[in-house]
Design a protein around this motif. Sequence first.
Motif, PDB file in Angstrom:
ATOM      1  N   ARG A  81       1.106  -1.380  -0.004  1.00  0.00           N
ATOM      2  CA  ARG A  81      -0.027   0.089  -0.070  1.00  0.00           C
ATOM      3  C   ARG A  81       0.890   1.393  -0.001  1.00  0.00           C
ATOM      4  O   ARG A  81       2.029   1.334   0.850  1.00  0.00           O
ATOM      5  N   LEU A  82       0.612   2.309  -0.925  1.00  0.00           N
ATOM      6  CA  LEU A  82       1.121   3.491  -0.862  1.00  0.00           C
ATOM      7  C   LEU A  82       0.816   4.082   0.563  1.00  0.00           C
ATOM      8  O   LEU A  82      -0.400   4.342   0.742  1.00  0.00           O
TER       9      LEU A  82
ATOM     10  N   LYS B 240      -2.170   6.847   1.069  1.00  0.00           N
ATOM     11  CA  LYS B 240      -3.779   6.620   0.755  1.00  0.00           C
ATOM     12  C   LYS B 240      -4.146   6.126   2.032  1.00  0.00           C
ATOM     13  O   LYS B 240      -3.946   4.999   2.671  1.00  0.00           O
ATOM     14  N   LYS B 241      -4.952   7.017   2.776  1.00  0.00           N
ATOM     15  CA  LYS B 241      -5.646   7.013   3.875  1.00  0.00           C
ATOM     16  C   LYS B 241      -6.482   5.685   4.181  1.00  0.00           C
ATOM     17  O   LYS B 241      -5.982   5.129   5.346  1.00  0.00           O
TER      18      LYS B 241
ATOM     19  N   LEU C 122      -6.080   2.868   2.952  1.00  0.00           N
ATOM     20  CA  LEU C 122      -5.282   1.714   3.074  1.00  0.00           C
ATOM     21  C   LEU C 122      -4.702   1.745   4.277  1.00  0.00           C
ATOM     22  O   LEU C 122      -4.330   0.644   4.882  1.00  0.00           O
TER      23      LEU C 122
ATOM     24  N   MET D  90       9.499   5.652  -7.000  1.00  0.00           N
ATOM     25  CA  MET D  90      10.268   6.065  -5.855  1.00  0.00           C
ATOM     26  C   MET D  90      11.840   5.761  -5.678  1.00  0.00           C
ATOM     27  O   MET D  90      12.532   5.769  -4.632  1.00  0.00           O
TER      28      MET D  90
ATOM     29  N   ASP E  18       1.541   7.734  -7.922  1.00  0.00           N
ATOM     30  CA  ASP E  18       0.136   8.188  -7.052  1.00  0.00           C
ATOM     31  C   ASP E  18       1.069   8.228  -5.638  1.00  0.00           C
ATOM     32  O   ASP E  18      -0.046   8.825  -4.855  1.00  0.00           O
ATOM     33  N   GLY E  19       2.055   7.946  -5.417  1.00  0.00           N
ATOM     34  CA  GLY E  19       2.602   7.881  -4.227  1.00  0.00           C
ATOM     35  C   GLY E  19       3.077   9.162  -3.734  1.00  0.00           C
ATOM     36  O   GLY E  19       2.665  10.248  -4.741  1.00  0.00           O
TER      37      GLY E  19
ATOM     38  N   GLU F 237      -3.931   2.219  -8.395  1.00  0.00           N
ATOM     39  CA  GLU F 237      -4.047   0.695  -8.309  1.00  0.00           C
ATOM     40  C   GLU F 237      -5.174   0.140  -9.048  1.00  0.00           C
ATOM     41  O   GLU F 237      -5.067  -1.195  -9.399  1.00  0.00           O
TER      42      GLU F 237
ATOM     43  N   LYS G 251      -8.078  16.209   3.402  1.00  0.00           N
ATOM     44  CA  LYS G 251      -8.658  14.869   3.623  1.00  0.00           C
ATOM     45  C   LYS G 251      -9.986  14.988   4.329  1.00  0.00           C
ATOM     46  O   LYS G 251     -10.700  14.166   4.167  1.00  0.00           O
TER      47      LYS G 251
END
Lengths: 300, 443
Positions: free
Chosen positions: A192-193, A196-197, A199, B223, B250-251, B276, B364
């Motif tokens: 998981r990155l 990403k909240k 996850l 990365m 997307d990281g 993903e 968020k």
Amino acid sequence: MGFFEKLKGGLEKTRQQLSTRTADVIRLFTKLDDAVFEELEEVLIMSDVGFETSEDIIERLRQKAREDKIRDGEALRGALCEIIGDIMGNSVPLEVKSPAVILVIGVNGTGKTTSAGKLAAYYKEQGKSVILAAADTFRAAAIDQLDIWATRAGVDIIKQSEGSDPASVVYDAIGAAKSRKKDILICDTAGRLHNKKNLMDELAKINKVIGREFPEAQKEVLLVLDATTGQNALSQAKSFAGAADISGIILTKLDGTAKGGIVIAISKEQNIPVRFVGVGERIDDLQPFSAEDYVKALFE
Amino acid sequence: MAFDSLSEKLQSAFKKLRGKGKVTEADVREGMREIKLALLEADVNFKVVKDFIEKATMRALGAEVLESLTPGQQIIKIVNEELTVLMGGAGAKINISPKPPTVIMMAGLQGAGKTTTAAKLGGLLKKQGKRPLLVPCDVYRPAAVQQLEIVGERLGVPVFKAESTKPVEISKSALLHADKNGNDIVILDTAGRLHIDEELMEELRSIKKNIDVTETLLVIDAMTGQDAVNAAKSFNDSIVIDGVILTKLDGDARGGAALSVRAVTGKPIKFVGTGEKLEDIEPFHPERMASRILGMGDVLSLIEKAQDAFDLKKAEELEKKLRKQQFDLNDFLEQLEQMKNMGPIESILGMLPGINQKALSGAKIDEKKLVRTGAIIKSMTKKERENPSIINSSRKRRIALGSGTQVQDINALLKQFEQMKAMFKQFGGMKKGGRGKMRFPFA
């Protein structure tokens, strides 16, 4: 073959790499001037130690060189190893009591499933009874992949179908570990990155299930870091620590030309010890980390 | 989101310069030092950074800057231009062979995302009307073949059933299969390998010797650190690549590897992996990326994303309703869903110019709010959604219970909805005055 030999073996494949360059810098200098320090700093940056940490290390080295009146390369190398060794702390092998749960976490593609399989083999070799939990229910065929590792290592595996709730797989696995009286439960999780909240929330939930259902077990959360990763690893370590208390790092893919120097920066900023290193594709290519050997291999 | 922190750094480096009427050589060097640090922190290779800074400094020290009335702006322009040059020209496309099938070979280190990317690429080409065939040549990693089969099936892209365990044999027979079945694109997924593993590199060379590979794509993880140059150079020297696919963008990695790889191989980055889901693959836009690094925002990508996510027909219907003042909570919900389709709010805001990236961490919460708002509306009856004025306090209690919220939340939502309606009323009036289409009531 020991860790050091393996690492050195990897290094020898690429003579132009870091270690040789450092050796050259250290061996060939006639006068300990700014140029030598600058070159060493460059070498550190090129091995992903990061600008800030590299600058800090070189600053300490300058000071030490002044204080100890260092003149020759051998002493300079010794001082450099000592400084980095100080930052990384003493590496003590990971002691695992029975029962224990090891949660393997990390971003995509670092080698979690492979590391989980190798860990199972490592502890089985030490006479422990091990059970694997296939809690990567997201990536296609991840369960099959771990299943093959379980067969190779000769250990049990608890799995559900793809797409099922990973926390429930872990829950089942804890039940199985208890009833079958296994020493160590190793849980593979989906990559998981860390930004990403949802996850990361899922991971926190898995972590919570372990704490709640298996409080008597020793809990180890190992973050798998790819040695080719750059400065982003710092951000990974920070975010993953927020979701589950990371107790150690597995540094994988050290058999390439990447040095994984970012673990030095992580040690400095977050004080998380490196526990294992991955140095190849075979099942026994996972070895306990030794800071001394690592630093030696960096600058030998 | 990649590059964000870098643009943040550069922005602060130039803030000082911007305020000045005239810069000195020392100012330029100071600004360049900040850029150097930012690029290093972004994992751009040390040597690439050195070259870049040297070039940019030379240009910035030229007469055009020092004598300019807006030297700060000039320097930003120079850095932007040089970055764009470094990342390559316009977006590059996949080479299509004039004589089908076009064979695309994926290569890269372990864990870069080759299998996923191979499938994503297959899905993309299928959408473009091609008939791709996925070929599993990773015979080493446990379950790699199954993985490709599963993702292929999800995308409706056929996966070749290999009988051999030798990659060369597999690719040869896959080509025959493609000929027979009319597949015009053949995508070879190969095993991850270290660039210093001679034996495995020889395997890739031997595939290329035995069959006609049109396009060799190197898959690189965004990365990746300093070692990206070693891997990219070795792969390019050994098997000659035609392009690069950058994954995991997307990281929050700053993705400096993109610059490094481009600089050492001279080969273009053709696609980027941005999520993903199997449709998360996009063409790479060097000019947009360079602008983004400098904090000028990625407006073009945002517009494209919005166009994809927003259903045009629905937008027109909504417009009609708005004009007739028939906008109800059902439409409100639909708009919420469409916003969700555009992806996380942070990633959308990140594309806008002038947004302080640090402030985005607060964004968020709003996304959670979106979900909650959706839940509230979904807990209403059809009648209530069409005519919110009938919602009395007992209805409110029921809705709150159903959506796991408080009555205050329902009140807040209804108030917000009324305000919005009032706002649309104004827009509706303006519309008659000949204003353009209104497409983003919530943006």
